[in-house]
Design an enzyme around this catalytic site. Structure first.
Site, PDB file in Angstrom:
ATOM      1  N   ASP A   1      -7.968  46.644  29.963  1.00  0.00           N
ATOM      2  CA  ASP A   1      -9.239  46.261  30.575  1.00  0.00           C
ATOM      3  C   ASP A   1     -10.255  45.827  29.514  1.00  0.00           C
ATOM      4  OD1 ASP A   1     -11.094  45.838  32.561  1.00  0.00           O
ATOM      5  OD2 ASP A   1     -11.682  47.933  32.721  1.00  0.00           O
TER       6      ASP A   1
ATOM      7  N   ASN B   1     -10.995  42.321  28.665  1.00  0.00           N
ATOM      8  CA  ASN B   1     -10.848  40.981  28.082  1.00  0.00           C
ATOM      9  C   ASN B   1     -12.004  40.057  28.461  1.00  0.00           C
ATOM     10  OD1 ASN B   1      -8.386  41.371  26.707  1.00  0.00           O
ATOM     11  ND2 ASN B   1      -7.206  40.965  28.554  1.00  0.00           N
TER      12      ASN B   1
ATOM     13  N   ARG C   1     -15.044  40.755  29.631  1.00  0.00           N
ATOM     14  CA  ARG C   1     -16.326  41.193  29.076  1.00  0.00           C
ATOM     15  C   ARG C   1     -16.411  40.895  27.578  1.00  0.00           C
ATOM     16  NH1 ARG C   1     -16.369  47.203  30.464  1.00  0.00           N
ATOM     17  NH2 ARG C   1     -14.199  46.870  31.052  1.00  0.00           N
ATOM     18  N   TRP C   2     -15.297  41.107  26.873  1.00  0.00           N
ATOM     19  CA  TRP C   2     -15.262  40.801  25.440  1.00  0.00           C
ATOM     20  C   TRP C   2     -15.491  39.304  25.209  1.00  0.00           C
ATOM     21  CZ3 TRP C   2     -12.830  37.665  21.982  1.00  0.00           C
ATOM     22  CH2 TRP C   2     -12.879  38.021  20.629  1.00  0.00           C
TER      23      TRP C   2
ATOM     24  N   HIS D   1      -9.338  36.640  27.259  1.00  0.00           N
ATOM     25  CA  HIS D   1      -7.931  36.792  27.620  1.00  0.00           C
ATOM     26  C   HIS D   1      -7.024  36.327  26.480  1.00  0.00           C
ATOM     27  CE1 HIS D   1      -9.020  37.978  31.611  1.00  0.00           C
ATOM     28  NE2 HIS D   1      -9.577  36.817  31.906  1.00  0.00           N
TER      29      HIS D   1
ATOM     30  N   GLU E   1      -5.084  42.566  43.466  1.00  0.00           N
ATOM     31  CA  GLU E   1      -6.511  42.309  43.721  1.00  0.00           C
ATOM     32  C   GLU E   1      -7.080  41.193  42.841  1.00  0.00           C
ATOM     33  OE1 GLU E   1      -5.284  46.014  45.301  1.00  0.00           O
ATOM     34  OE2 GLU E   1      -5.317  45.501  43.173  1.00  0.00           O
TER      35      GLU E   1
ATOM     36  N   ARG F   1     -10.255  36.628  41.888  1.00  0.00           N
ATOM     37  CA  ARG F   1     -11.010  36.034  40.777  1.00  0.00           C
ATOM     38  C   ARG F   1     -11.115  34.517  40.953  1.00  0.00           C
ATOM     39  NH1 ARG F   1      -9.219  39.168  35.199  1.00  0.00           N
ATOM     40  NH2 ARG F   1      -9.806  41.265  35.890  1.00  0.00           N
TER      41      ARG F   1
ATOM     42  N   LEU G   1      13.419  48.232  23.012  1.00  0.00           N
ATOM     43  CA  LEU G   1      12.182  48.469  23.754  1.00  0.00           C
ATOM     44  C   LEU G   1      12.239  47.694  25.057  1.00  0.00           C
ATOM     45  CD1 LEU G   1       9.162  49.407  24.013  1.00  0.00           C
ATOM     46  CD2 LEU G   1       8.542  47.283  22.833  1.00  0.00           C
TER      47      LEU G   1
ATOM     48  N   ARG H   1     -10.954  54.750  35.950  1.00  0.00           N
ATOM     49  CA  ARG H   1     -10.275  54.715  37.242  1.00  0.00           C
ATOM     50  C   ARG H   1      -8.870  54.138  37.051  1.00  0.00           C
ATOM     51  NH1 ARG H   1     -14.634  50.976  38.197  1.00  0.00           N
ATOM     52  NH2 ARG H   1     -13.968  48.818  37.859  1.00  0.00           N
TER      53      ARG H   1
ATOM     54  N   GLU I   1      -0.283  62.072  31.229  1.00  0.00           N
ATOM     55  CA  GLU I   1      -1.506  62.329  30.466  1.00  0.00           C
ATOM     56  C   GLU I   1      -2.304  61.024  30.405  1.00  0.00           C
ATOM     57  OE1 GLU I   1      -2.266  65.384  29.444  1.00  0.00           O
ATOM     58  OE2 GLU I   1      -0.352  66.077  30.265  1.00  0.00           O
TER      59      GLU I   1
END
Length: 224
Positions: free
Chosen positions: A12, A14, A16-17, A29, A59, A63, A122, A178, A191
């Site tokens: 979360d 990207n 705003r940055w 992004h 959701e 955008r 991985l 959230r 965790e």
């Protein structure tokens, strides 16, 4: 010391940055891709076998269309340019979500999954057009169709993550606390670390600190 087999990340911040530093959400992004590459390298160093990245939610279709188009162009370019390298490094790519994209992107996603299917170092799970509520509804429909009992075991076996262990650790960047409809069933005993930094500012040092803290955390799983 706790074993760490699976890390899930909500990347979360990207947009705003991008607005803060480049006056463009899209540039945020793009900057976020660099963070992904650095975190993947450290994940391999830490010998973590699974990482799930929340890439695009059900959701996120709300955008602006231009931003959505830019995001999928970034994804396509990443796969075209990086999938061969991921394959050479013995990295597997798995798409978690509902693949109702363009025929071209669906083909590229299938090709990328098939190419890397046998790799073992991985596994990168891209949560793409993913929403946990939709996943659960589709799972319940499937169980009903198969006439199977609604048990925890049967639900887990029929989720999109049925062959993937539940996350041990969830990291969410962006100073937001959230879950945003992400892996709600699978995160029951995970965790959780909420990180203040925006995703493009998140670095390997931050990641290592979180991992170190996780490994020393007492995990009870309902016991004393």
């Amino acid at each position: 010391m706790n074993p760490l087999n699976h890390v899930a990340i909500i990347m979360d911040g990207n947009g705003r940055w991008g607005l803060k530093n480049k006056k463009s959400r899209n540039e945020g992004h793009r900057a976020g891709l660099n963070t992904i590459e650095n975190i993947l390298k450290e994940t391999i160093k830490q010998k973590i076998k699974f990482i799930t990245l929340f890439t695009f939610s059900t959701e996120n279709w709300n955008r602006p269309k231009k931003e959505i188009k830019y995001l999928f162009n970034l994804l396509e370019n990443f796969l075209h340019n990086k999938i061969e390298n991921l394959n050479k490094k013995n990295i597997k790519l798995k798409i978690i979500g509902f693949k109702n994209f363009s025929p071209e992107l669906n083909k590229l996603l299938r090709k990328s999954e098939n190419l890397t299917a046998q790799n073992t170092k991985l596994q990168i799970n891209l949560a793409l057009n993913y929403g946990s509520k939709m996943e659960l509804i589709e799972t319940f429909k499937k169980l009903k169709k198969l006439k199977k009992k609604f048990t925890e075991k049967n639900v887990s076996k029929n989720l999109l993550t049925n062959e993937i262990p539940d996350p041990d650790l969830l990291i969410r960047t962006g100073n937001t606390k959230r879950l945003s409809n992400f892996l709600l069933w699978q995160l029951a005993y995970t965790e959780i670390h909420f990180e203040k930094k925006l995703w493009p500012d998140f670095n390997v040092i931050d990641y290592k600190k979180i991992i170190k803290k996780f490994k020393s955390t007492k995990r009870n799983f309902g016991k004393i």
